[in-house]
Every structure is written in structure tokens, then in C-alpha cells.
Design an enzyme around this catalytic site. Structure first.
Site, PDB file in Angstrom:
ATOM      1  N   THR A   1       0.813  -1.297  -0.071  1.00 55.56           N
ATOM      2  CA  THR A   1       0.062  -0.189   0.074  1.00 55.56           C
ATOM      3  C   THR A   1       0.910   1.404   0.180  1.00 55.56           C
ATOM      4  O   THR A   1       0.568   2.108  -1.066  1.00 55.56           O
ATOM      5  CB  THR A   1      -0.914   0.068   1.317  1.00 55.56           C
ATOM      6  OG1 THR A   1      -1.850  -1.079   1.112  1.00 55.56           O
ATOM      7  CG2 THR A   1      -1.578   1.295   1.319  1.00 55.56           C
TER       8      THR A   1
ATOM      9  N   GLN B   1       1.100  -9.492  -5.488  1.00 50.84           N
ATOM     10  CA  GLN B   1       0.858 -10.966  -5.462  1.00 50.84           C
ATOM     11  C   GLN B   1       1.666 -11.815  -6.412  1.00 50.84           C
ATOM     12  O   GLN B   1       1.889 -13.195  -6.166  1.00 50.84           O
ATOM     13  CB  GLN B   1      -0.692 -10.755  -6.345  1.00 50.84           C
ATOM     14  CG  GLN B   1      -1.816 -10.421  -5.397  1.00 50.84           C
ATOM     15  CD  GLN B   1      -2.185 -11.275  -4.533  1.00 50.84           C
ATOM     16  OE1 GLN B   1      -2.245 -12.553  -4.742  1.00 50.84           O
ATOM     17  NE2 GLN B   1      -2.970 -10.773  -3.404  1.00 50.84           N
TER      18      GLN B   1
ATOM     19  N   ALA C   1       5.791  -8.141   2.182  1.00 50.56           N
ATOM     20  CA  ALA C   1       6.422  -9.531   2.673  1.00 50.56           C
ATOM     21  C   ALA C   1       5.125 -10.363   3.105  1.00 50.56           C
ATOM     22  O   ALA C   1       5.398 -11.666   2.856  1.00 50.56           O
ATOM     23  CB  ALA C   1       7.024  -9.316   4.027  1.00 50.56           C
ATOM     24  N   HIS C   2       3.963 -10.057   3.581  1.00 48.68           N
ATOM     25  CA  HIS C   2       3.332 -11.195   4.114  1.00 48.68           C
ATOM     26  C   HIS C   2       2.670 -11.990   2.815  1.00 48.68           C
ATOM     27  O   HIS C   2       1.997 -13.040   3.211  1.00 48.68           O
ATOM     28  CB  HIS C   2       2.071 -10.667   5.028  1.00 48.68           C
ATOM     29  CG  HIS C   2       1.329  -9.697   4.237  1.00 48.68           C
ATOM     30  ND1 HIS C   2       0.014  -9.848   3.892  1.00 48.68           N
ATOM     31  CD2 HIS C   2       1.236  -8.368   3.877  1.00 48.68           C
ATOM     32  CE1 HIS C   2      -0.814  -8.997   3.608  1.00 48.68           C
ATOM     33  NE2 HIS C   2       0.056  -7.844   3.455  1.00 48.68           N
TER      34      HIS C   2
ATOM     35  N   CYS D   1      -9.598  -7.310   1.790  1.00 47.68           N
ATOM     36  CA  CYS D   1      -9.464  -6.072   2.424  1.00 47.68           C
ATOM     37  C   CYS D   1     -11.074  -5.374   2.193  1.00 47.68           C
ATOM     38  O   CYS D   1     -11.366  -4.460   2.758  1.00 47.68           O
ATOM     39  CB  CYS D   1      -8.639  -4.899   2.143  1.00 47.68           C
ATOM     40  SG  CYS D   1      -8.206  -5.094   0.445  1.00 47.68           S
TER      41      CYS D   1
HETATM   42  C1  PLP Z   1      -2.179  -7.322  -0.438  1.00 49.56           C
HETATM   43  C2  PLP Z   1      -2.061  -6.093  -1.631  1.00 49.56           C
HETATM   44  C3  PLP Z   1      -1.749  -4.924  -1.803  1.00 49.56           C
HETATM   45  C4  PLP Z   1      -1.510  -4.291  -0.015  1.00 49.56           C
HETATM   46  O1  PLP Z   1      -0.562  -4.884   0.528  1.00 49.56           O
HETATM   47  P1  PLP Z   1      -0.480  -4.276   1.944  1.00 49.56           P
HETATM   48  O2  PLP Z   1       0.595  -5.270   2.548  1.00 49.56           O
HETATM   49  O3  PLP Z   1      -1.530  -4.683   2.624  1.00 49.56           O
HETATM   50  O4  PLP Z   1       0.041  -2.912   1.920  1.00 49.56           O
HETATM   51  C5  PLP Z   1      -1.402  -4.074  -2.851  1.00 49.56           C
HETATM   52  N1  PLP Z   1      -1.665  -4.730  -3.962  1.00 49.56           N
HETATM   53  C6  PLP Z   1      -2.224  -6.084  -4.079  1.00 49.56           C
HETATM   54  C7  PLP Z   1      -2.361  -6.470  -5.441  1.00 49.56           C
HETATM   55  C8  PLP Z   1      -2.180  -6.750  -2.946  1.00 49.56           C
HETATM   56  O5  PLP Z   1      -2.538  -8.240  -3.374  1.00 49.56           O
END
Ligand code: PLP
Length: 363
Positions: A52, A159, A180-181, A306
Site C-alpha cells: 500500500t 501477488q 512481505a506477508h 480488504c
Molecule cells: C495485498 C495487496 C496490496 C497491499 O498490500 P499491504 O501489505 O496490505 O499494504 C497491494 N496490491 C495488491 C495486488 C495486493 O494483493
């Protein structure tokens, strides 16, 4: 990560003592691991709190640095909210934004990007892989187009990184957002790749202070999270080829299991140009909410994680032209590391039972 929460508690920016040096060494080792995953050099990695923040920094940062003759930004209709909302904020601030649509297969076309490029275009931002339907963008072709026109190319690879190959040289990427997550690292840390040469990206910072991260992102670095992020990138790179093949075979098993027992199943998005671990389907006009309620012991969702708190229909499926009834019934399966064939067989059994029961109730 654990030692850096306790014993090795140095501040990576402290230059006057050994505690700081140890933390800095750990951060630099992680920077190298992150860089390697995408074919970058360590100096081009700016640590952030996640994709983000990286998306915000990339879009605001490039547009603000671009100058009066480059006021135009190009995005796609299926971007993550952190790109869409940033583009909307830029538009309110007087920048011009073009949004490229997608055909019903959910894959952005290079010709559609080319058609909206203008002499004053500063940046094209197209996600590498979509978070709801897993469809992949033709990065190399879009990158080539942008490079030829002197336009910076940013991709949100939250992703894609660690799942499929991301190579900043081959794909001509100038900015890349990572988190990272999404690749088994800790939550709350990510990175923005910022190209240093051929071309050097001009970027205005969003936060000001101690001048950390080459001045692009001030603030004390979360050393344990960065260490975990680095290690996660290294592991992801190691297992990527086998894991991609394994997930693809599991997804094929999942799809044939569901489609075999549930007539009327619709797959959203192209099945070939897609992340191996993603499947997004609707079961005719069945609503997803009651289905999810009866499948609560599986981490399934409808739409984006989200956005699942809100009941607003997915902007991604709307962009594909999916009818409203099918959007409300869409179910997203995310397959990942550690998942087995037995898990797939169990989920097929339970989903088929839940869908059949609901269909009977409504018949
Ligand atoms: C999860 C995601 C984000 C946001 O990542 P955060 O770690 O929540 O800031 C942005 N773009 C895509 C395509 C995502 O899947």
C-alpha cells in the site's frame, strides 16, 4: 527474526556503536535477498510498510517529480485500491488519469495501454498479478512499450513476487511494489524497487525526516520485519519452480472436482495467464455470503480480503463485465504452501455439499 526483537536490538541507523552495525548488517543482508528475487541491485530497494505504502510512494512520488509537462498517469481498471485511490487523489490534485479497461478474460492488453499513451504521460502503473482473479499482465511487452516512449513503468507485484518470475531487467520495470506477508513473510513490511540507471527514476519522497532509505522513506527501520522479509524472499526464490507446478496441479484438481459435481460453475478470468494458486468461481446465481457461512472453517473469501467487510460488488469482476448476480456469488480460492491433495479433496467435498444444499433450499 526473533533475536532482532530482543538481543540484537540495535538501530540500523546508529553508526557509532557495534549494536547499530549488527542491525545494519542484517538489514543490508535482507536488502540483498529482496533485490535478488526481482533481479535488482540492493541500492534500488527502499523498505516500506507494505505494498500500500509502496504504491502510494510510486504514484505520488513519480507524478510530483515529473514536472509541469508530464501530468498524465495510466492505470488499469483492475488495480488494487491502493493504486486506484492514489490515482483518484492525484486526479483531484489536477493530474490527468487514464484507466485502461480489460476484456472478459481479465488480461490487460498492450495495445490498449499504447492507445492511451500521450506525449505528457509520466507513468504507467499496471499490476503484475491481480489479487482477486490472479490474471497476469504482459509485463515484458508493456515495459518495452514504455521504455520506447520514455515513460516510467511501475508494477504492483504484491501477488506475483515469489510466485512467478519478476525480473526488472527483462521486463523493463522501473518501479516495483512488494509486500512481505504475501510471500510468507511478516505483516507490516514491504519494499519499493526504484531503478537507479537506464533510466534513473526521479521520485519525490512522501515522508520527510532523517533521510533513511536514500531519502525516499524516512523513519527508523523495523529490523526484525526486514530480516523476515529477506529470508522469505530467499525461500520463495528457492521453491518457486516446484511450488508453481505443485499449485497448478492442485488447482486443476480443485477445479475439476468442483466442475464435475456442480453444473453451471463459471470461472472468472483467464485460466492460462494466471497465478497458479488462484481460482475464482461463481456457482450460477448462488450468493456467496450464505455459502461462506457454512464453510467458515476454510479461509475462503468473496472478492478481495480488504474489501470483504463491505458488500460492494468487486470492481475487478465488474471490469470484466461479469453480471451482478454472478459477482455476488463469486468465491476466491487461494492455494498456498503446505496445502495437500487431501486438503483439496476435503474442500471439494464440503463446497459441493454446501452448494448443493443451498440450491435445494432455493429450488
Ligand atoms: C495485498 C495487496 C496490496 C497491499 O498490500 P499491504 O501489505 O496490505 O499494504 C497491494 N496490491 C495488491 C495486488 C495486493 O494483493
Amino acid at each position: 527474526m526473533l533475536p532482532f526483537f530482543t538481543a540484537d536490538f540495535g538501530n540500523a541507523a546508529s553508526r557509532s556503536h557495534a549494536f547499530g552495525w549488527a542491525a545494519d548488517a542484517a538489514v543490508e543482508a535482507a536488502r540483498q535477498q529482496v533485490a535478488l528475487l526481482i533481479g535488482a541491485t540492493p541500492k534500488e530497494i527502499v523498505f516500506t510498510s507494505g505494498a500500500t505504502e509502496s504504491n502510494n510512494l510510486a504514484l505520488f512520488g513519480v507524478m510530483q517529480a515529473a514536472g509541469a509537462t508530464k501530468r498524465h498517469l495510466v492505470i488499469s481498471a483492475i488495480e488494487h485500491a491502493s493504486v486506484l485511490e492514489t490515482a483518484a487523489a492525484l486526479s483531484s490534485a489536477g493530474f490527468e488519469v487514464s484507466t485502461v479497461g480489460v476484456p472478459s478474460d481479465g488480461v490487460v492488453r498492450v495495445s490498449d495501454v499504447e492507445a492511451v499513451l500521450r506525449p505528457d504521460t509520466a507513468l504507467v502503473s499496471i499490476m503484475a498479478a491481480n489479487n482477486e482473479i490472479g490474471t497476469l499482465a504482459p509485463l515484458e511487452a508493456i515495459g518495452e512499450l514504455c521504455r520506447g516512449r520514455g515513460v516510467y513503468f511501475h508494477t504492483d507485484a504484491a501477488q506475483a513476487a515469489g510466485k512467478i518470475e519478476i525480473d526488472v531487467q527483462r521486463q523493463h520495470l522501473d518501479l516495483v511494489s512488494l509486500t512481505a506477508h504475501k510471500l510468507y513473510g511478516p505483516k507490516g513490511v514491504g519494499a519499493l524497487y526504484v531503478r537507479r540507471r537506464d533510466p534513473r527514476v526521479r521520485l519525490t519522497p512522501r515522508s520527510f525526516g532523517g533521510g533513511h532509505e536514500r531519502g525516499f522513506r524516512s523513519g527508523t527501520l523495523p529490523v526484525p520485519l526486514i530480516v523476515g522479509f529477506g529470508r522469505a524472499c530467499q525461500l520463495a526464490a528457492e521453491v518457486m519452480p516446484e511450488e508453481a507446478a505443485r499449485l497448478l496441479s492442485l488447482r486443476t484438481r480443485l477445479l475439476s472436482g468442483l466442475a464435475g459435481s456442480l453444473p453451471g460453475l463459471v470461472v472468472h478470468g483467464d485460466l492460462e495467464r494466471r497465478l497458479p494458486g488462484n481460482l475464482n468461481v461463481s456457482f450460477g446465481e448462488l450468493e456467496a455470503e450464505p455459502l461462506l457461512l457454512s464453510l467458515r472453517d476454510f479461509a475462503l473469501s468473496s472478492g478481495a480480503a480488504c474489501a470483504s467487510a463491505t458488500l460492494s460488488p468487486s470492481h475487478v469482476l465488474r471490469a470484466l463485465g461479469v453480471p451482478k448476480e454472478l459477482i455476488h456469488g463469486s468465491l476466491r480460492f487461494g492455494l498456498g504452501r503446505g496445502l495437500t491433495e487431501d486438503d483439496i479433496d476435503l474442500v471439494v467435498l464440503r463446497v459441493v455439499a454446501a452448494v448443493s444444499k443451498l440450491r435445494d433450499l432455493l429450488a
